[in-house]
Design a protein around this motif. Structure first.
Motif, PDB file in Angstrom:
ATOM      1  N   ARG A   1       0.753  -1.086   0.212  1.00  0.00           N
ATOM      2  CA  ARG A   1       0.355  -0.108  -0.131  1.00  0.00           C
ATOM      3  C   ARG A   1       0.733   1.135   0.048  1.00  0.00           C
ATOM      4  NH1 ARG A   1      -4.131   2.963   0.446  1.00  0.00           N
ATOM      5  NH2 ARG A   1      -5.175   4.362   1.592  1.00  0.00           N
TER       6      ARG A   1
ATOM      7  N   GLY B   1       1.495   6.650  -7.110  1.00  0.00           N
ATOM      8  CA  GLY B   1       0.536   7.406  -7.029  1.00  0.00           C
ATOM      9  C   GLY B   1       1.427   8.577  -6.925  1.00  0.00           C
TER      10      GLY B   1
ATOM     11  N   ILE C   1      -3.449   7.039  -4.734  1.00  0.00           N
ATOM     12  CA  ILE C   1      -3.137   7.178  -3.659  1.00  0.00           C
ATOM     13  C   ILE C   1      -3.738   7.037  -2.836  1.00  0.00           C
ATOM     14  CG2 ILE C   1      -2.840   9.656  -2.332  1.00  0.00           C
ATOM     15  CD1 ILE C   1      -1.430  10.230  -4.523  1.00  0.00           C
ATOM     16  N   GLY C   2      -5.600   7.271  -2.672  1.00  0.00           N
ATOM     17  CA  GLY C   2      -6.698   6.995  -2.797  1.00  0.00           C
ATOM     18  C   GLY C   2      -6.894   5.501  -2.264  1.00  0.00           C
ATOM     19  N   LYS C   3      -6.150   4.322  -2.668  1.00  0.00           N
ATOM     20  CA  LYS C   3      -6.229   3.074  -2.887  1.00  0.00           C
ATOM     21  C   LYS C   3      -6.125   2.653  -1.371  1.00  0.00           C
ATOM     22  CE  LYS C   3      -5.466  -0.852  -4.590  1.00  0.00           C
ATOM     23  NZ  LYS C   3      -4.323  -2.071  -5.457  1.00  0.00           N
TER      24      LYS C   3
ATOM     25  N   VAL D   1       0.896   3.955  -3.552  1.00  0.00           N
ATOM     26  CA  VAL D   1       0.808   5.558  -2.759  1.00  0.00           C
ATOM     27  C   VAL D   1       2.017   6.505  -2.902  1.00  0.00           C
ATOM     28  CG1 VAL D   1       0.985   7.324  -0.725  1.00  0.00           C
ATOM     29  CG2 VAL D   1      -0.413   6.205  -0.440  1.00  0.00           C
TER      30      VAL D   1
ATOM     31  N   VAL E   1      -4.381   9.522  -8.605  1.00  0.00           N
ATOM     32  CA  VAL E   1      -5.183  10.447  -6.923  1.00  0.00           C
ATOM     33  C   VAL E   1      -5.668   9.002  -6.760  1.00  0.00           C
ATOM     34  CG1 VAL E   1      -7.180  11.404  -7.235  1.00  0.00           C
ATOM     35  CG2 VAL E   1      -5.509  13.093  -7.780  1.00  0.00           C
ATOM     36  N   LEU E   2      -6.286   8.055  -8.075  1.00  0.00           N
ATOM     37  CA  LEU E   2      -7.025   6.915  -7.816  1.00  0.00           C
ATOM     38  C   LEU E   2      -5.486   5.543  -6.955  1.00  0.00           C
ATOM     39  CD1 LEU E   2      -8.741   6.409 -11.109  1.00  0.00           C
ATOM     40  CD2 LEU E   2     -10.046   6.499  -9.000  1.00  0.00           C
TER      41      LEU E   2
END
Length: 104
Positions: A42, A49, A102-104, A46, A99-100
């Protein structure tokens, strides 16, 4: 005094409980290592991303600079518009992807 091995009669139920606790501890250790791996992936997502997001911003800036002829290139207006539009689309896609991630 001699060092003697004392043989205790351990009830089978107690042996089963101890074995079950040992098995549960091994399972928890395995799950913890899986969670550590998922967490590190994860954090990697990030980081990637963020890099893609920044690259998208740079493409948008290049698009603006080419469209405004701030580089002083001797290109026709049609070619500048095509390059600017292509760079802008690539930049927008990269920003959305960043953005996708980072927000995952």
């Amino acid at each position: 005094m001699e060092n003697r091995d004392i043989d205790y009669d351990i009830p089978p139920d107690l042996k089963e409980v101890v074995q079950r606790i040992a098995q549960d501890a091994e399972d928890m250790e395995l799950r913890l290592s899986e969670f550590k791996f998922v967490h590190s992936m994860r954090m990697f997502g990030v980081a990637v991303g963020g890099a893609i997001f920044i690259l998208g911003l740079l493409f948008i800036l290049v698009s603006v600079f080419v469209f405004g002829n701030l580089f002083g290139l001797e290109l026709t207006k049609k070619i500048r518009i095509v390059i600017s539009a292509t760079s802008g689309i690539i930049g927008i896609v990269q920003i959305i992807a960043g953005v996708l991630l980072i927000g995952k």
